[in-house]
Design a protein around this motif. Structure first.
Motif, PDB file in Angstrom:
ATOM      1  N   UNK A  71      53.187  13.056 -72.599  1.00  0.00           N
ATOM      2  CA  UNK A  71      54.516  12.469 -72.745  1.00  0.00           C
ATOM      3  C   UNK A  71      55.612  13.531 -72.795  1.00  0.00           C
ATOM      4  N   UNK A  72      55.397  14.576 -73.558  1.00  0.00           N
ATOM      5  CA  UNK A  72      56.414  15.622 -73.706  1.00  0.00           C
ATOM      6  C   UNK A  72      55.931  17.006 -73.292  1.00  0.00           C
ATOM      7  N   UNK A  73      54.711  17.093 -72.815  1.00  0.00           N
ATOM      8  CA  UNK A  73      54.140  18.380 -72.446  1.00  0.00           C
ATOM      9  C   UNK A  73      53.453  18.279 -71.086  1.00  0.00           C
ATOM     10  N   UNK A  74      53.344  19.431 -70.431  1.00  0.00           N
ATOM     11  CA  UNK A  74      52.600  19.519 -69.187  1.00  0.00           C
ATOM     12  C   UNK A  74      51.607  20.670 -69.315  1.00  0.00           C
ATOM     13  N   UNK A  75      50.381  20.440 -68.896  1.00  0.00           N
ATOM     14  CA  UNK A  75      49.332  21.460 -68.943  1.00  0.00           C
ATOM     15  C   UNK A  75      48.937  21.783 -67.512  1.00  0.00           C
ATOM     16  N   UNK A  76      48.877  23.077 -67.201  1.00  0.00           N
ATOM     17  CA  UNK A  76      48.603  23.504 -65.833  1.00  0.00           C
ATOM     18  C   UNK A  76      47.412  24.464 -65.831  1.00  0.00           C
ATOM     19  N   UNK A  77      46.392  24.117 -65.079  1.00  0.00           N
ATOM     20  CA  UNK A  77      45.263  25.016 -64.854  1.00  0.00           C
ATOM     21  C   UNK A  77      45.249  25.337 -63.363  1.00  0.00           C
ATOM     22  N   UNK A  78      45.017  26.602 -63.029  1.00  0.00           N
ATOM     23  CA  UNK A  78      45.080  26.972 -61.617  1.00  0.00           C
ATOM     24  C   UNK A  78      44.245  28.210 -61.348  1.00  0.00           C
ATOM     25  N   UNK A  79      43.883  28.349 -60.081  1.00  0.00           N
ATOM     26  CA  UNK A  79      43.182  29.542 -59.616  1.00  0.00           C
ATOM     27  C   UNK A  79      43.604  29.816 -58.183  1.00  0.00           C
TER      28      UNK A  79
END
Length: 247
Positions: free
Chosen positions: A100-108
Motif C-alpha cells: 500500500x505504501x511501500x514498493x519492494x524491488x528485487x533484480x539481477x
C-alpha cells in the motif's frame, strides 16, 4: 510450463530494495509494462516470464507482484572485441512487490530503471539502522566514507569483528558516513546497504512465495519501526541536498 509452475521453480535470496511510495495508490499496469520494457531493451527473443500486477493475499491483506525474466547477449569480459559465436547468453530478472505504501524491488542484471526508481523515496537512514538493532545485536562489519577530503586522508575504511561495538571507540566516527553494515541477531545475519535502501537477509535461497512473505515481514517492521539510539548513531548521516538548498 504455465506461469504457476514457472513461479514454483524460482528461488531467490532474501535480498531486495525497499522504497516508500508518495501515495497509497498501487502501481498501474501501464507503468509496470513500461518499466519492464525499459529494463529489457537488450533482451533476446520474447520474455521467458512476464507477469503484471498479480494479486496475492498475506494475513488478509492484498498485495500485488510483477515479475519479468528474459535472456540477453553479452560480450565476455576476457575478450577485447566482439567475435561471432563468442557471446555469453545470460538471464536477467526484475520483480516488483507492491504494498500500500511501500514498493519492494528485487533484480539481477538490471540497470535501466532509474526513471522508475526516481518515483520513490529510499528508506530513512535512522529507520534502516533501527529495525534490525536491539540490545543484543552484534555489529560484525562496517564500511564507511571519510568526510575529510584532504589528499592525505583515508577516503574509505572497512572494519570487521565479532562485535565492533565492543572494540571500536565512537570518538571520531562523526567524521565518517556509513555505507554498509552487517549485523547479527541471534545468528540471523542481515547486510544493509544504507545508501541504496537495500536489505539482504543472509542465508539460503527461498521459493517465490517465501520471498513474498519475507518482503511483507520486512515492510511490517518498517511500518512499526521505533527509532533507536545505537552504536550506529555515532556516524554522520548523508542528506539530500535538494531538500535543503532553498532553506
Amino acid at each position: 510450463m504455465n506461469e504457476e509452475i514457472l513461479l514454483q521453480n524460482i528461488i531467490l535470496h532474501e535480498n531486495a530494495y525497499f522504497f516508500i511510495k508518495e501515495n497509497s495508490q498501487y502501481l498501474t499496469k501501464r507503468l509496470i509494462k513500461t518499466t519492464f520494457e525499459e529494463a529489457s531493451q537488450d533482451k533476446q527473443g520474447r520474455f521467458l516470464l512476464n507477469i503484471h500486477k498479480k494479486p496475492y493475499v498475506i494475513n488478509e491483506r492484498e498485495i500485488y507482484y510483477s515479475i519479468a525474466i528474459f535472456k540477453y547477449i553479452k560480450k565476455p569480459s576476457f575478450i577485447e572485441e566482439s567475435i561471432v559465436g563468442w557471446e555469453e547468453t545470460k538471464l536477467a530478472y526484475i520483480c516488483l512487490i507492491d504494498f500500500e505504501n511501500h514498493i519492494v524491488i528485487a533484480k539481477r542484471n538490471i540497470s535501466k530503471i532509474n526513471d522508475f526508481l526516481s518515483l520513490f523515496e529510499p528508506l530513512d537512514y535512522d529507520v534502516m539502522t533501527s529495525i534490525f538493532s536491539n540490545e543484543n545485536t552484534s555489529f560484525e562489519k562496517l564500511s564507511m566514507d571519510n568526510m575529510n577530503i584532504s589528499d592525505k586522508a583515508i577516503r574509505q575504511k572497512s572494519l570487521e569483528s565479532n562485535n565492533l561495538k565492543d572494540n571500536v571507540s565512537t570518538f571520531g566516527l562523526q567524521g565518517y558516513i556509513l555505507n554498509n553494515v552487517r549485523v547479527n541477531n541471534d545468528d540471523s545475519k542481515i547486510a544493509l546497504s544504507l545508501n541504496a535502501s537495500r536489505i539482504n537477509q543472509l542465508g539460503p535461497k527461498n521459493n517465490f512465495e517465501g520471498f513474498l512473505k519475507w518482503s511483507d515481514k520486512v515492510v511490517e517492521s518498517i511500518k512499526d519501526c521505533t527509532l533507536k539510539i545505537s552504536f550506529l548513531s555515532s556516524f554522520a548521516t548523508s542528506v539530500d541536498y535538494t531538500k535543503y538548498k532553498d532553506v
